[in-house]
Design a protein around this motif. Sequence first.
Motif, PDB file in Angstrom:
ATOM      1  N   ARG A  25       0.745  -0.818  -0.312  1.00  0.00           N
ATOM      2  CA  ARG A  25      -0.359  -0.283   0.116  1.00  0.00           C
ATOM      3  C   ARG A  25       1.023   1.004   0.063  1.00  0.00           C
ATOM      4  N   LYS A  26       2.388   1.013   0.514  1.00  0.00           N
ATOM      5  CA  LYS A  26       2.723   2.197   0.729  1.00  0.00           C
ATOM      6  C   LYS A  26       3.425   2.326  -0.240  1.00  0.00           C
ATOM      7  N   GLY A  27       3.736   1.191  -1.486  1.00  0.00           N
ATOM      8  CA  GLY A  27       4.618   1.564  -2.821  1.00  0.00           C
ATOM      9  C   GLY A  27       3.081   2.101  -3.531  1.00  0.00           C
ATOM     10  N   LEU A  28       1.952   1.875  -3.540  1.00  0.00           N
ATOM     11  CA  LEU A  28       1.199   2.207  -4.153  1.00  0.00           C
ATOM     12  C   LEU A  28       1.081   3.763  -4.594  1.00  0.00           C
ATOM     13  N   TYR A  29       1.419   3.794  -2.372  1.00  0.00           N
ATOM     14  CA  TYR A  29       0.745   5.495  -3.033  1.00  0.00           C
ATOM     15  C   TYR A  29       1.846   6.109  -3.230  1.00  0.00           C
ATOM     16  N   HIS A  30       3.029   6.119  -3.520  1.00  0.00           N
ATOM     17  CA  HIS A  30       4.002   6.438  -4.295  1.00  0.00           C
ATOM     18  C   HIS A  30       3.829   6.080  -5.735  1.00  0.00           C
ATOM     19  N   GLY A  31       2.945   5.540  -6.581  1.00  0.00           N
ATOM     20  CA  GLY A  31       2.596   5.542  -7.683  1.00  0.00           C
ATOM     21  C   GLY A  31       3.387   4.409  -8.048  1.00  0.00           C
ATOM     22  N   ILE A  32       3.890   3.638  -7.803  1.00  0.00           N
ATOM     23  CA  ILE A  32       4.609   2.114  -7.991  1.00  0.00           C
ATOM     24  C   ILE A  32       4.267   1.620  -8.300  1.00  0.00           C
ATOM     25  N   GLU A  33       4.450   0.251  -9.004  1.00  0.00           N
ATOM     26  CA  GLU A  33       4.008  -1.074  -8.845  1.00  0.00           C
ATOM     27  C   GLU A  33       4.973  -2.515  -7.597  1.00  0.00           C
ATOM     28  N   VAL A  34       3.774  -3.121  -7.264  1.00  0.00           N
ATOM     29  CA  VAL A  34       4.908  -3.810  -6.048  1.00  0.00           C
ATOM     30  C   VAL A  34       4.714  -5.102  -6.698  1.00  0.00           C
ATOM     31  N   TYR A  35       5.824  -5.825  -6.749  1.00  0.00           N
ATOM     32  CA  TYR A  35       5.170  -7.595  -6.835  1.00  0.00           C
ATOM     33  C   TYR A  35       5.767  -8.276  -6.028  1.00  0.00           C
ATOM     34  N   GLY A  36       4.399  -9.495  -5.356  1.00  0.00           N
ATOM     35  CA  GLY A  36       5.307 -10.198  -4.536  1.00  0.00           C
ATOM     36  C   GLY A  36       5.494 -11.728  -4.918  1.00  0.00           C
ATOM     37  N   ILE A  37       6.275 -11.802  -4.424  1.00  0.00           N
ATOM     38  CA  ILE A  37       7.469 -13.366  -4.902  1.00  0.00           C
ATOM     39  C   ILE A  37       7.191 -14.018  -3.857  1.00  0.00           C
ATOM     40  N   TYR A  38       6.750 -15.334  -4.410  1.00  0.00           N
ATOM     41  CA  TYR A  38       6.677 -16.815  -4.125  1.00  0.00           C
ATOM     42  C   TYR A  38       7.008 -17.429  -3.368  1.00  0.00           C
ATOM     43  N   ARG A  39       7.823 -17.741  -1.478  1.00  0.00           N
ATOM     44  CA  ARG A  39       8.512 -19.196  -1.589  1.00  0.00           C
ATOM     45  C   ARG A  39       9.760 -18.411  -1.336  1.00  0.00           C
ATOM     46  N   GLY A  40      10.248 -16.911  -0.634  1.00  0.00           N
ATOM     47  CA  GLY A  40      11.648 -16.135  -0.582  1.00  0.00           C
ATOM     48  C   GLY A  40      12.114 -16.756  -1.836  1.00  0.00           C
ATOM     49  N   TYR A  41      13.357 -16.748  -1.878  1.00  0.00           N
ATOM     50  CA  TYR A  41      14.268 -16.774  -2.485  1.00  0.00           C
ATOM     51  C   TYR A  41      13.675 -17.611  -3.509  1.00  0.00           C
ATOM     52  N   ASP A  48       8.831 -16.930 -10.036  1.00  0.00           N
ATOM     53  CA  ASP A  48       7.496 -17.456  -9.872  1.00  0.00           C
ATOM     54  C   ASP A  48       6.900 -16.174  -8.290  1.00  0.00           C
ATOM     55  N   TRP A  49       5.953 -15.275  -9.096  1.00  0.00           N
ATOM     56  CA  TRP A  49       5.264 -13.763  -8.345  1.00  0.00           C
ATOM     57  C   TRP A  49       4.131 -13.413  -8.994  1.00  0.00           C
ATOM     58  N   THR A  50       3.757 -12.686  -8.734  1.00  0.00           N
ATOM     59  CA  THR A  50       2.603 -11.825  -9.113  1.00  0.00           C
ATOM     60  C   THR A  50       2.405 -10.623  -8.799  1.00  0.00           C
ATOM     61  N   ARG A  51       1.581  -9.476  -9.567  1.00  0.00           N
ATOM     62  CA  ARG A  51       1.923  -7.969  -8.798  1.00  0.00           C
ATOM     63  C   ARG A  51       0.205  -8.207  -7.832  1.00  0.00           C
ATOM     64  N   LEU A  52       0.985  -7.007  -7.088  1.00  0.00           N
ATOM     65  CA  LEU A  52       0.092  -6.858  -5.881  1.00  0.00           C
ATOM     66  C   LEU A  52      -0.930  -5.691  -6.472  1.00  0.00           C
ATOM     67  N   SER A  53      -2.193  -5.934  -5.751  1.00  0.00           N
ATOM     68  CA  SER A  53      -3.097  -5.070  -6.148  1.00  0.00           C
ATOM     69  C   SER A  53      -3.342  -4.594  -4.757  1.00  0.00           C
ATOM     70  N   VAL A  54      -3.961  -3.703  -3.971  1.00  0.00           N
ATOM     71  CA  VAL A  54      -4.481  -2.677  -3.403  1.00  0.00           C
ATOM     72  C   VAL A  54      -5.249  -4.148  -2.567  1.00  0.00           C
ATOM     73  N   GLY A  55      -6.412  -4.635  -3.310  1.00  0.00           N
ATOM     74  CA  GLY A  55      -7.123  -5.599  -2.521  1.00  0.00           C
ATOM     75  C   GLY A  55      -6.454  -7.292  -2.475  1.00  0.00           C
ATOM     76  N   SER A  56      -5.513  -6.959  -2.713  1.00  0.00           N
ATOM     77  CA  SER A  56      -5.072  -8.484  -3.168  1.00  0.00           C
ATOM     78  C   SER A  56      -4.349  -8.587  -1.654  1.00  0.00           C
ATOM     79  N   VAL A  57      -4.295  -7.050  -0.966  1.00  0.00           N
ATOM     80  CA  VAL A  57      -3.364  -7.772   0.163  1.00  0.00           C
ATOM     81  C   VAL A  57      -4.589  -7.164   1.925  1.00  0.00           C
ATOM     82  N   GLY A  58      -6.074  -6.873   1.186  1.00  0.00           N
ATOM     83  CA  GLY A  58      -7.152  -6.446   1.909  1.00  0.00           C
ATOM     84  C   GLY A  58      -7.053  -8.093   2.876  1.00  0.00           C
ATOM     85  N   ASP A  59      -8.050  -7.536   4.577  1.00  0.00           N
ATOM     86  CA  ASP A  59      -8.157  -8.945   5.123  1.00  0.00           C
ATOM     87  C   ASP A  59      -7.590  -9.552   5.344  1.00  0.00           C
ATOM     88  N   ILE A  60      -6.057  -9.409   5.994  1.00  0.00           N
ATOM     89  CA  ILE A  60      -4.721  -9.804   5.830  1.00  0.00           C
ATOM     90  C   ILE A  60      -4.047  -9.573   7.273  1.00  0.00           C
TER      91      ILE A  60
END
Length: 319
Positions: A25-41, A48-60
């Motif tokens: 959310r801080k990244g999106l606030y600054h207008g940048i894209e944030v990718y989530g990488i699965y299973r660490g390194y 193995d990754w996905t682009r994360l949105s405001v909604g994808s980190v909702g309710d966590i």
Amino acid sequence: MKRIAVLTSGGDSPGMNAAIRAVVRKGLYHGIEVYGIYRGYMGLIQADWTRLSVGSVGDIIHRGGTILHTARCEEFRTAEGQDQALSNLRKENIEGLIVIGGDGSFRGALALNDKGFPTVGVPGTIDNDIEGTDFTIGFDTAVNTVIHAIDQIRDTASSHERTFIIEVMGRNAGDIAMWAGLADGAESILIPEAPVQWDEIAHRLKRGNKRGKRHSIIIVAEGVCSGTEAKEKIESITGYDTRVTVLGHIQRGGTPTAMDRVLASRMGAKAVDVLLAGECGQMVAIHRNEIKAVPLREALATKRTADLSMYDLAEILAI
Ligand code: ADP
Ligand code: F6P
């Protein structure tokens, strides 16, 4: 920077999700894209990754564990593994990385940073064993889990007039044992940072027994010895009926406390600021309630030592 990524690595800890949410959310606030990488390194090496949105980190924010999963990845310790990860990151135009994890994960983060890839660490481990920060994300929840368990065991210890040994986590660090021991009035606390004096422990048990105390709680950090070894030792000296409870992985899961959610939110957001300011190779830290950045190299150079004045206090109060 236009695109950054975040991963969780090593042992999970309650509050990692709140940290991921803050990064996104801080990244999106600054207008940048944030990718989530699965299973660490592992996910870096396998792209193995996905682009994360405001909604994808909702309710966590209130959930233990990590939605990105975590892993221990031997391949990443090698130059080939790291180069593969770097090549994948660059191909995807990812320009910076935030690593949420413990000291092992930070060694990986530093390796990437030393190869020219901007990386920032967020301390997430229940052990509270990282130099340069007063607290790590997950520690407060783990201590609360331990004291809740001990409160229950105390009932049985009291009913049956027994000595209980509680084995808690902490491979090289005694903070969980020390804080839980102080919070729960344990008779003795065994931590890797202090010499273990079995005769003194036995003496305290006998002294308590003489003044009518019929049950006792002893907390042992796994880095000292197993609960079973402690039981054998204590039974052989005192002859008291002793039981062992190994709390194990229940300490790593569960709903994060308010302290951990707030710490994770502040640290995750700060990590984005640090990365965007071009201060790479840093770890975010809390010191005197201020969130700041310290060099990863410095944090890794020294082993964090437990505050032994708390240990001494616990002994005095358990007299
Ligand atoms: P934690 O971060 O909880 O301390 P580990 O020590 O298991 O957990 O480390 C997590 C992962 O970090 C390892 O599986 C490995 O992929 C990576 N790692 C650990 N040490 C190094 C190192 N010296 N160089 C590169 N990567 C490392
Ligand atoms: O570093 C966190 C920690 O929970 C330690 O306290 C413990 O020794 C270790 O991880 C256990 O690791 P694993 O889940 O791989 O058994």
